[in-house]
Design a protein around this motif. Structure first.
Motif, PDB file in Angstrom:
ATOM      1  N   LYS A 315       0.818  -1.217   0.000  1.00 41.79           N
ATOM      2  CA  LYS A 315       0.000   0.000   0.000  1.00 41.79           C
ATOM      3  C   LYS A 315       0.852   1.268   0.000  1.00 41.79           C
ATOM      4  O   LYS A 315       0.566   2.226  -0.722  1.00 41.79           O
ATOM      5  N   ARG A 316       1.896   1.260   0.834  1.00 41.99           N
ATOM      6  CA  ARG A 316       2.742   2.459   0.925  1.00 41.99           C
ATOM      7  C   ARG A 316       3.395   2.767  -0.409  1.00 41.99           C
ATOM      8  O   ARG A 316       3.352   3.916  -0.891  1.00 41.99           O
ATOM      9  N   ILE A 317       3.989   1.749  -1.008  1.00 39.35           N
ATOM     10  CA  ILE A 317       4.679   1.952  -2.279  1.00 39.35           C
ATOM     11  C   ILE A 317       3.714   2.447  -3.350  1.00 39.35           C
ATOM     12  O   ILE A 317       4.003   3.391  -4.092  1.00 39.35           O
ATOM     13  N   ASP A 321       4.684   6.110  -4.254  1.00 37.51           N
ATOM     14  CA  ASP A 321       5.519   6.093  -5.463  1.00 37.51           C
ATOM     15  C   ASP A 321       4.696   6.060  -6.743  1.00 37.51           C
ATOM     16  O   ASP A 321       5.176   6.457  -7.805  1.00 37.51           O
ATOM     17  N   LYS A 322       3.472   5.556  -6.665  1.00 31.94           N
ATOM     18  CA  LYS A 322       2.574   5.448  -7.818  1.00 31.94           C
ATOM     19  C   LYS A 322       3.249   4.742  -9.002  1.00 31.94           C
ATOM     20  O   LYS A 322       3.276   5.264 -10.132  1.00 31.94           O
ATOM     21  N   PRO A 323       3.802   3.557  -8.765  1.00 35.09           N
ATOM     22  CA  PRO A 323       4.485   2.847  -9.852  1.00 35.09           C
ATOM     23  C   PRO A 323       3.504   2.325 -10.900  1.00 35.09           C
ATOM     24  O   PRO A 323       2.314   2.165 -10.624  1.00 35.09           O
ATOM     25  N   LYS A 324       4.018   2.066 -12.079  1.00 36.11           N
ATOM     26  CA  LYS A 324       3.239   1.332 -13.079  1.00 36.11           C
ATOM     27  C   LYS A 324       3.003  -0.075 -12.543  1.00 36.11           C
ATOM     28  O   LYS A 324       3.863  -0.642 -11.865  1.00 36.11           O
ATOM     29  N   LEU A 325       1.853  -0.649 -12.844  1.00 34.33           N
ATOM     30  CA  LEU A 325       1.490  -1.956 -12.314  1.00 34.33           C
ATOM     31  C   LEU A 325       1.089  -2.901 -13.433  1.00 34.33           C
ATOM     32  O   LEU A 325       0.397  -2.509 -14.380  1.00 34.33           O
ATOM     33  N   ILE A 343      -6.612  -1.389  -6.471  1.00 37.93           N
ATOM     34  CA  ILE A 343      -5.659  -0.423  -7.024  1.00 37.93           C
ATOM     35  C   ILE A 343      -6.252   0.982  -7.002  1.00 37.93           C
ATOM     36  O   ILE A 343      -5.611   1.954  -6.582  1.00 37.93           O
ATOM     37  N   LYS A 344      -7.488   1.095  -7.429  1.00 37.67           N
ATOM     38  CA  LYS A 344      -8.143   2.404  -7.468  1.00 37.67           C
ATOM     39  C   LYS A 344      -8.363   2.949  -6.062  1.00 37.67           C
ATOM     40  O   LYS A 344      -8.305   4.170  -5.837  1.00 37.67           O
ATOM     41  N   ASP A 345      -8.578   2.067  -5.109  1.00 35.93           N
ATOM     42  CA  ASP A 345      -8.767   2.476  -3.724  1.00 35.93           C
ATOM     43  C   ASP A 345      -7.459   2.991  -3.127  1.00 35.93           C
ATOM     44  O   ASP A 345      -7.443   3.972  -2.387  1.00 35.93           O
ATOM     45  N   TYR A 346      -6.369   2.329  -3.458  1.00 32.87           N
ATOM     46  CA  TYR A 346      -5.067   2.744  -2.937  1.00 32.87           C
ATOM     47  C   TYR A 346      -4.617   4.072  -3.531  1.00 32.87           C
ATOM     48  O   TYR A 346      -3.944   4.859  -2.871  1.00 32.87           O
ATOM     49  N   CYS A 347      -4.945   4.284  -4.790  1.00 30.46           N
ATOM     50  CA  CYS A 347      -4.552   5.535  -5.448  1.00 30.46           C
ATOM     51  C   CYS A 347      -5.558   5.862  -6.543  1.00 30.46           C
ATOM     52  O   CYS A 347      -5.552   5.235  -7.602  1.00 30.46           O
ATOM     53  N   SER A 348      -6.414   6.843  -6.288  1.00 26.51           N
ATOM     54  CA  SER A 348      -7.520   7.131  -7.201  1.00 26.51           C
ATOM     55  C   SER A 348      -7.062   7.747  -8.522  1.00 26.51           C
ATOM     56  O   SER A 348      -7.847   7.843  -9.471  1.00 26.51           O
ATOM     57  N   SER A 349      -5.805   8.181  -8.593  1.00 25.80           N
ATOM     58  CA  SER A 349      -5.319   8.800  -9.837  1.00 25.80           C
ATOM     59  C   SER A 349      -4.774   7.786 -10.839  1.00 25.80           C
ATOM     60  O   SER A 349      -4.189   8.163 -11.855  1.00 25.80           O
ATOM     61  N   TYR A 350      -4.981   6.491 -10.564  1.00 25.04           N
ATOM     62  CA  TYR A 350      -4.579   5.465 -11.533  1.00 25.04           C
ATOM     63  C   TYR A 350      -5.614   5.324 -12.642  1.00 25.04           C
ATOM     64  O   TYR A 350      -6.827   5.346 -12.386  1.00 25.04           O
ATOM     65  N   GLY A 374      -3.047  12.987 -11.908  1.00 26.06           N
ATOM     66  CA  GLY A 374      -4.049  13.789 -11.203  1.00 26.06           C
ATOM     67  C   GLY A 374      -3.642  14.068  -9.771  1.00 26.06           C
ATOM     68  O   GLY A 374      -2.749  13.443  -9.219  1.00 26.06           O
ATOM     69  N   GLY A 375      -4.341  14.964  -9.163  1.00 24.66           N
ATOM     70  CA  GLY A 375      -3.987  15.363  -7.797  1.00 24.66           C
ATOM     71  C   GLY A 375      -4.876  14.747  -6.733  1.00 24.66           C
ATOM     72  O   GLY A 375      -4.902  15.240  -5.605  1.00 24.66           O
ATOM     73  N   GLU A 376      -5.636  13.701  -7.089  1.00 22.54           N
ATOM     74  CA  GLU A 376      -6.546  13.109  -6.134  1.00 22.54           C
ATOM     75  C   GLU A 376      -5.782  12.509  -4.958  1.00 22.54           C
ATOM     76  O   GLU A 376      -4.645  12.062  -5.088  1.00 22.54           O
ATOM     77  N   SER A 377      -6.418  12.497  -3.819  1.00 18.93           N
ATOM     78  CA  SER A 377      -5.776  11.914  -2.638  1.00 18.93           C
ATOM     79  C   SER A 377      -5.657  10.416  -2.791  1.00 18.93           C
ATOM     80  O   SER A 377      -6.497   9.776  -3.422  1.00 18.93           O
ATOM     81  N   CYS A 378      -4.602   9.848  -2.221  1.00 22.83           N
ATOM     82  CA  CYS A 378      -4.352   8.416  -2.292  1.00 22.83           C
ATOM     83  C   CYS A 378      -4.384   7.808  -0.911  1.00 22.83           C
ATOM     84  O   CYS A 378      -4.346   8.516   0.099  1.00 22.83           O
ATOM     85  N   PHE A 379      -4.452   6.491  -0.887  1.00 17.83           N
ATOM     86  CA  PHE A 379      -4.435   5.774   0.391  1.00 17.83           C
ATOM     87  C   PHE A 379      -3.174   6.112   1.184  1.00 17.83           C
ATOM     88  O   PHE A 379      -2.093   6.205   0.624  1.00 17.83           O
ATOM     89  N   VAL A 380      -3.331   6.321   2.453  1.00 14.96           N
ATOM     90  CA  VAL A 380      -2.174   6.558   3.326  1.00 14.96           C
ATOM     91  C   VAL A 380      -2.201   5.566   4.467  1.00 14.96           C
ATOM     92  O   VAL A 380      -3.233   5.399   5.094  1.00 14.96           O
TER      93      VAL A 380
END
Length: 380
Positions: A315-317, A321-325, A343-350, A374-380
């Motif tokens: 989750k942290r990575i 980091d928002k890596p390609k998956l 994936i979308k839950d962890y980072c909505s800008s994917y 995008g600038g959407e908030s991601c899972f922390v």
């Protein structure tokens, strides 16, 4: 359109009432012939012979006729008609041509996948799927393009309909698995994580496509046997490549520890077993194993059904980091929709895509994701 097809498939499965357990009883009135004597047969024959009484084997290769394979005589296809109540189990990757061949001879046939991969039935029914419909719909809607929605629906329906489907995998399969799909791009100084590295085949592809211009590769392989081959293969690279690859003999999970696993013999994977087992493997979470100061740019996972657990441990990575998956979706039925949702839950800008790469069967369905900036908030 897509959700209507999914709903129709579930309604079909509710009426099907398949017997997915006692195949010896199911086939007791038939003379069972296992058709196909290539690698697919080598990988699966032990499980097939354990599930039902196979009387003969067969193949279209006449050089194999009259020989004995694992105690079973190989008969030519035309001889199958002479057997009492023949029933063919296809032990091949590309099922459709053989299905048509047997239909022309009025011989009943099913694919081995319909036996030991119980598709979307859990227990005796598919009621759990009806409960999952809201999540399935949500996953379809979040996908980035119609091609992904088409692939999702075709894969879902093929698994529901089993060998009764008329949707040929070849019609929607695409090439370029992992790196050449046109979705993800490989740039200089990538930090690539290969979860489920096997013996290094994907690593080799990555080294070639990147022209060796990467920062680091972390390879994680659960099986000690595969890991030995993997490290030997890595050692064959020139020093400037070899020194940038970090091999790790561990499986990927949501926490560190030890777990049992089953090795698939001639097949090329291992599967985690949650319980007592003779084979024990070290398990790690990517968030704990990969140094926090390392910015990961690409994660690939092909880990025999452990993908959701592994994503949970990354989750942290993923969020920072928002890596390609590139995450495999075909090991568990629910992965098809639950992994895109995770994936979308962890980072909505994917942006999330699905592509299928096997022209023969349901394997090699992969979820691809890339950050759209995008600038959407991601899972922390």
């Amino acid at each position: 359109m897509w959700i209507e097809k999914v709903t129709k498939a579930i309604e079909f499965a509710k009426k099907r009432k398949p017997n997915v357990y006692n195949w010896n009883d199911t086939f007791k009135k038939y003379t069972v012939v296992a058709f196909g004597l290539r690698k697919f047969f080598e990988d699966t024959h032990e499980r097939l012979f354990g599930m039902c009484n196979v009387a003969y084997v067969s193949d279209n290769d006449e050089e194999k006729w009259k020989h004995v394979y694992y105690g079973k005589e190989c008969i030519e296809p035309e001889k199958i008609k002479e057997l009492e109540n023949p029933f063919v189990i296809a032990v091949v990757g590309n099922y459709i041509p053989l299905r048509e061949q047997m239909r022309a001879m009025n011989i009943p046939i099913m694919h081995i996948y319909d036996m030991y991969f119980s598709n979307y039935e859990k227990g005796e029914n598919v009621e759990w799927l009806e409960k999952e419909l809201p999540n399935i719909k949500k996953a379809i809607e979040l996908l980035a393009d119609d091609q992904s929605r088409d692939v999702f629906t075709n894969i879902f329906c093929n698994k529901i309909y089993g060998s009764g489907t008329e949707i040929d995998y070849e019609t929607f399969a695409t090439s370029g698995e992992y790196f050449n799909t046109g979705i993800l791009t490989i740039e200089d100084n990538e930090v690539f994580i290969d979860a489920g590295a096997y013996i290094g085949d994907t690593v080799d592809d990555f080294v070639k496509i990147s022209n060796g211009e990467f920062k680091k590769i972390y390879t994680l392989e659960l099986s000690t046997e595969n890991y030995k081959i993997l490290t030997n293969n890595i050692s064959q690279y020139e020093k400037q490549i070899h020194d940038k690859i970090v091999p790790i003999n561990a499986g990927v999970w949501n926490q560190s520890g030890q777990m049992g696993y089953d090795h698939f013999e001639a097949m090329d994977g291992c599967q985690i077993i949650e319980g007592k087992c003779e084979n024990l493997a070290r398990m790690v979470s990517l968030d704990e194993e990969i140094p926090a100061d390392e910015t990961v740019t690409f994660i690939k996972m092909d880990i025999e059904g452990a993908e959701q657990k592994a994503l949970d441990g990354a989750k942290r990575i993923i969020s920072t980091d928002k890596p390609k998956l590139a995450i495999c979706l075909y090991h568990k039925p629910e992965d098809l929709w639950q992994i895109p949702l995770m994936i979308k839950d962890y980072c909505s800008s994917y942006d999330v895509y699905i592509r299928h790469h096997s022209t023969q069967n349901y394997t090699d369905t992969i979820c691809y994701a890339k950050c759209n900036g995008g600038g959407e908030s991601c899972f922390v």
